[in-house]
Structure formats: C-alpha cells, structure tokens
Write a protein that holds these residues in place. Structure first.
Motif, mmCIF file in Angstrom:
data_model
loop_
_atom_site.group_PDB
_atom_site.id
_atom_site.type_symbol
_atom_site.label_atom_id
_atom_site.label_comp_id
_atom_site.label_asym_id
_atom_site.label_seq_id
_atom_site.Cartn_x
_atom_site.Cartn_y
_atom_site.Cartn_z
ATOM 1 N N GLU A 90 62.650 7.638 -14.454
ATOM 2 C CA GLU A 90 63.010 7.441 -13.046
ATOM 3 C C GLU A 90 63.856 8.597 -12.528
ATOM 4 O OE1 GLU A 90 65.715 4.290 -10.447
ATOM 5 O OE2 GLU A 90 64.962 3.719 -12.424
ATOM 6 N N ASP A 91 64.696 9.177 -13.388
ATOM 7 C CA ASP A 91 65.560 10.283 -12.962
ATOM 8 C C ASP A 91 64.745 11.486 -12.497
ATOM 9 O OD1 ASP A 91 67.898 8.906 -13.414
ATOM 10 O OD2 ASP A 91 68.253 9.765 -15.400
ATOM 11 N N ALA A 92 63.600 11.733 -13.124
ATOM 12 C CA ALA A 92 62.752 12.846 -12.692
ATOM 13 C C ALA A 92 62.278 12.634 -11.266
ATOM 14 C CB ALA A 92 61.563 12.999 -13.639
ATOM 15 N N SER A 93 61.987 11.395 -10.906
ATOM 16 C CA SER A 93 61.574 11.084 -9.534
ATOM 17 C C SER A 93 62.728 11.276 -8.558
ATOM 18 C CB SER A 93 61.049 9.644 -9.475
ATOM 19 O OG SER A 93 60.625 9.318 -8.170
ATOM 20 N N THR A 94 63.935 10.923 -8.993
ATOM 21 C CA THR A 94 65.120 11.132 -8.147
ATOM 22 C C THR A 94 65.280 12.607 -7.803
ATOM 23 O OG1 THR A 94 66.288 9.214 -9.042
ATOM 24 C CG2 THR A 94 67.640 10.963 -8.086
ATOM 25 N N ILE A 95 65.106 13.477 -8.792
ATOM 26 C CA ILE A 95 65.260 14.908 -8.558
ATOM 27 C C ILE A 95 64.112 15.446 -7.716
ATOM 28 C CG2 ILE A 95 65.347 17.157 -9.687
ATOM 29 C CD1 ILE A 95 67.930 15.526 -9.870
ATOM 30 N N PHE A 120 57.282 15.550 -22.298
ATOM 31 C CA PHE A 120 57.000 14.110 -22.347
ATOM 32 C C PHE A 120 57.398 13.453 -21.022
ATOM 33 C CE2 PHE A 120 59.089 9.985 -22.805
ATOM 34 C CZ PHE A 120 58.039 9.191 -23.251
ATOM 35 N N THR A 121 58.605 13.753 -20.549
ATOM 36 C CA THR A 121 59.089 13.144 -19.310
ATOM 37 C C THR A 121 58.230 13.546 -18.123
ATOM 38 O OG1 THR A 121 61.338 13.234 -20.207
ATOM 39 C CG2 THR A 121 61.121 12.794 -17.861
ATOM 40 N N ALA A 122 57.829 14.816 -18.080
ATOM 41 C CA ALA A 122 56.989 15.284 -16.976
ATOM 42 C C ALA A 122 55.669 14.514 -16.930
ATOM 43 C CB ALA A 122 56.732 16.780 -17.121
ATOM 44 N N LEU A 123 55.049 14.320 -18.087
ATOM 45 C CA LEU A 123 53.784 13.589 -18.133
ATOM 46 C C LEU A 123 53.969 12.135 -17.696
ATOM 47 C CD1 LEU A 123 52.459 15.017 -21.510
ATOM 48 C CD2 LEU A 123 51.515 15.470 -19.238
ATOM 49 N N MET A 124 55.022 11.501 -18.185
ATOM 50 C CA MET A 124 55.243 10.099 -17.848
ATOM 51 C C MET A 124 55.634 9.918 -16.381
ATOM 52 S SD MET A 124 54.526 8.245 -20.465
ATOM 53 C CE MET A 124 55.043 6.780 -19.570
ATOM 54 N N ALA A 125 56.370 10.892 -15.833
ATOM 55 C CA ALA A 125 56.876 10.763 -14.463
ATOM 56 C C ALA A 125 55.872 11.221 -13.410
ATOM 57 C CB ALA A 125 58.171 11.567 -14.306
ATOM 58 N N ALA A 126 54.800 11.895 -13.815
ATOM 59 C CA ALA A 126 53.868 12.491 -12.850
ATOM 60 C C ALA A 126 53.341 11.504 -11.807
ATOM 61 C CB ALA A 126 52.715 13.163 -13.598
ATOM 62 N N PRO A 127 52.895 10.294 -12.193
ATOM 63 C CA PRO A 127 52.424 9.362 -11.164
ATOM 64 C C PRO A 127 53.546 8.918 -10.228
ATOM 65 C CG PRO A 127 51.641 8.725 -13.346
ATOM 66 C CD PRO A 127 52.703 9.758 -13.551
ATOM 67 N N LEU A 128 54.728 8.697 -10.772
ATOM 68 C CA LEU A 128 55.867 8.251 -9.971
ATOM 69 C C LEU A 128 56.276 9.319 -8.962
ATOM 70 C CD1 LEU A 128 57.916 5.895 -9.717
ATOM 71 C CD2 LEU A 128 59.348 7.086 -11.390
ATOM 72 N N VAL A 129 56.226 10.563 -9.379
ATOM 73 C CA VAL A 129 56.621 11.690 -8.531
ATOM 74 C C VAL A 129 55.529 12.030 -7.521
ATOM 75 C CG1 VAL A 129 57.103 14.180 -8.623
ATOM 76 C CG2 VAL A 129 58.175 12.646 -10.267
ATOM 77 N N ARG A 130 54.309 11.558 -7.767
ATOM 78 C CA ARG A 130 53.133 11.974 -6.984
ATOM 79 C C ARG A 130 52.948 13.486 -7.133
ATOM 80 N NH1 ARG A 130 54.266 11.646 -1.807
ATOM 81 N NH2 ARG A 130 56.476 11.183 -2.107
ATOM 82 N N ALA A 131 52.994 13.941 -8.375
ATOM 83 C CA ALA A 131 52.897 15.366 -8.664
ATOM 84 C C ALA A 131 51.501 15.889 -8.350
ATOM 85 C CB ALA A 131 53.232 15.622 -10.129
ATOM 86 N N SER A 132 51.458 17.145 -7.909
ATOM 87 C CA SER A 132 50.183 17.813 -7.637
ATOM 88 C C SER A 132 49.670 18.564 -8.856
ATOM 89 C CB SER A 132 50.345 18.790 -6.467
ATOM 90 O OG SER A 132 50.669 18.108 -5.273
ATOM 91 N N ALA A 133 50.549 18.843 -9.813
ATOM 92 C CA ALA A 133 50.166 19.546 -11.042
ATOM 93 C C ALA A 133 51.283 19.361 -12.059
ATOM 94 C CB ALA A 133 49.931 21.031 -10.778
ATOM 95 N N VAL A 134 50.917 19.414 -13.347
ATOM 96 C CA VAL A 134 51.896 19.238 -14.420
ATOM 97 C C VAL A 134 51.660 20.296 -15.494
ATOM 98 C CG1 VAL A 134 52.812 17.695 -16.195
ATOM 99 C CG2 VAL A 134 51.998 16.745 -14.020
#
Length: 241
Positions: A90-95, A120-134
């Motif tokens: 969740e912290d990755a999404s906060t940032i 690991f965190t980037a992969l898990m947080a990608a959907p939460l962040v709505r990332a365009s690329a990882v």
C-alpha cells in the motif's frame, strides 16, 4: 600542492526539487528541468536493507527524457517511520499519489522500477498504482523474503509477524499473470541471493514481458550498470506516454 577545480569543470548533480514525508514515508522528488516537456513519472523502490539514495542515479537519468521521479525509504529503512509491516505494498501506492499530485494529473502515466525486495513490491503494487509499465530487477519472491525475515538476515526494522503474514498471503505469480501493463525483468545469471530461475518463472506467466538475463554478475550488479540502466530508460520512455 592541491589545485582548485576550475569553475567550468565542476559538475553539480541534479538535486530533488522536494524532500518530504507522507504518512511517515520519507521521499525525494525530481522534476524535469525547465524547457523539457513533462511526459510521466517513475516510482523507484529499493531493496531490503537499502534506502532511497541508492536510486538517485536512475532518478537523474530520467529527467532529460521528460520523466519525473520519486524515490522513497520503505518503512524500517532510512528516514521513514518503522517498522516495515503489512502496509508495504500500500505504501508504494501512497508514494505514487504524491508523484501524480506533483505532476498535476491524477491519471498521469506512472512507471515502477524496483530492485530485489523493491522489484517484488513493484510487481505486487502495479495494479493498485495503475502503473503503465514495470521494471523489476532481480525481483525477490515472497517466500524468500519471508524466510530472510524469520532468519533475521535483513538489517531492517520490521514487524516480522505482520510482514511475514502479508508475504504468506500474497501470490506473486498470479499477480504477474494478471498484469496488463508491459513488464521488463532484468536478472543476473550469477545472482547469489535470488536465483535467476525465479525471473524465468515469472516471465513464463506474464503476458506482455521482456526478460533480460545478464551472464555472470551478482545480486547488485544489474541495478547500477549504465548499459542496463539504458535498457530500463528506453523501456520506460516507450511506455510512459
């Protein structure tokens, strides 16, 4: 005799435009210089026992391409409030929210680049962040992180029960399988901490993936290699539009 460096030969590294905190998370934010069109932003995630400053070199490399960057200390690391616990993803999404606020656009394209635990965190947080690329560099597994925490191998302040509880619950492979955004996996064949087979397994489950395996090397060799940084830069620049 010590000769002073001529002013014309001095190099001043780009500094963050903002150093701040959000919900106890310490971060450093960079924005492209004046005259460079803003295109998107990247959240940088460090590994276990590291801190945000380890990614400053990549943050600076993003700026001429028009990408903002934000690096932060995971809880239990650096200047952030500890301990590291079940809020890690969740912290990755906060940032990412802090970065989008700086960009002035709640839908701005955001990339994630993480190393080891940060991968690991980037992969898990990608959907939460709505990332365009990882970009995930030698990404750790949930099982490996949990074993290391229980054995006390990581020099971090952690709520071991809460954090391993999170790690025991998540399914990294299933998450990677569900990702819709492009994914770049980078791994050193000689990695002594996270076997390269782990990235091969993740790549086999991903839909839109590029896997780069570097002969030899070790767990930290990929992160700061200039040629491999260029691979990450081109990948992110292509997909953050």
């Amino acid at each position: 005799m010590i000769h002073p460096v001529p002013r014309s030969h001095r190099v001043t590294a780009s500094l963050p435009v903002e150093v701040g905190r959000r919900y106890g998370l310490a971060y450093s934010l960079w924005l492209p210089p004046a005259g460079v069109a803003l295109r998107g932003g990247v959240v940088l995630l460090h590994g276990a026992g590291s801190r945000k400053e380890s990614h400053y070199d990549f943050a600076r490399a993003l700026l001429p391409l028009g990408h903002a960057a934000i690096a932060y200390d995971a809880r239990g690391h650096g200047d952030s409030d500890g301990p590291m616990d079940e809020r890690a993803i969740e912290d990755a999404s906060t940032i990412a929210d802090v970065l989008r606020e700086a960009l002035g656009d709640g839908d701005a394209p955001i990339g994630l680049r993480g190393s080891s635990m940060g991968g690991f965190t980037a992969l898990m947080a990608a959907p939460l962040v709505r990332a365009s690329a990882v970009v995930a560099i030698c990404p750790a597994s949930a099982e490996g992180l949990a074993r290391g925490l229980r054995a006390g191998r990581f020099p971090i302040e952690a709520d071991v029960e809460a954090l391993t509880g999170l790690l025991d619950e998540v399914d990294l492979g299933a998450t990677v399988e569900s990702l819709q955004m492009p994914l770049l996996l980078l791994h050193a064949d000689g990695d002594e901490q996270v076997p390269v087979a782990h990235s091969r397994e993740l790549a086999a489950r991903a839909d839109r993936v590029r896997l780069v395996i570097v002969p030899g090397g070790h767990h930290r060799s990929v992160q700061h290699d200039e040629e491999l940084q260029a691979v990450s830069l081109r990948f992110l620049d292509r997909h953050l539009r």
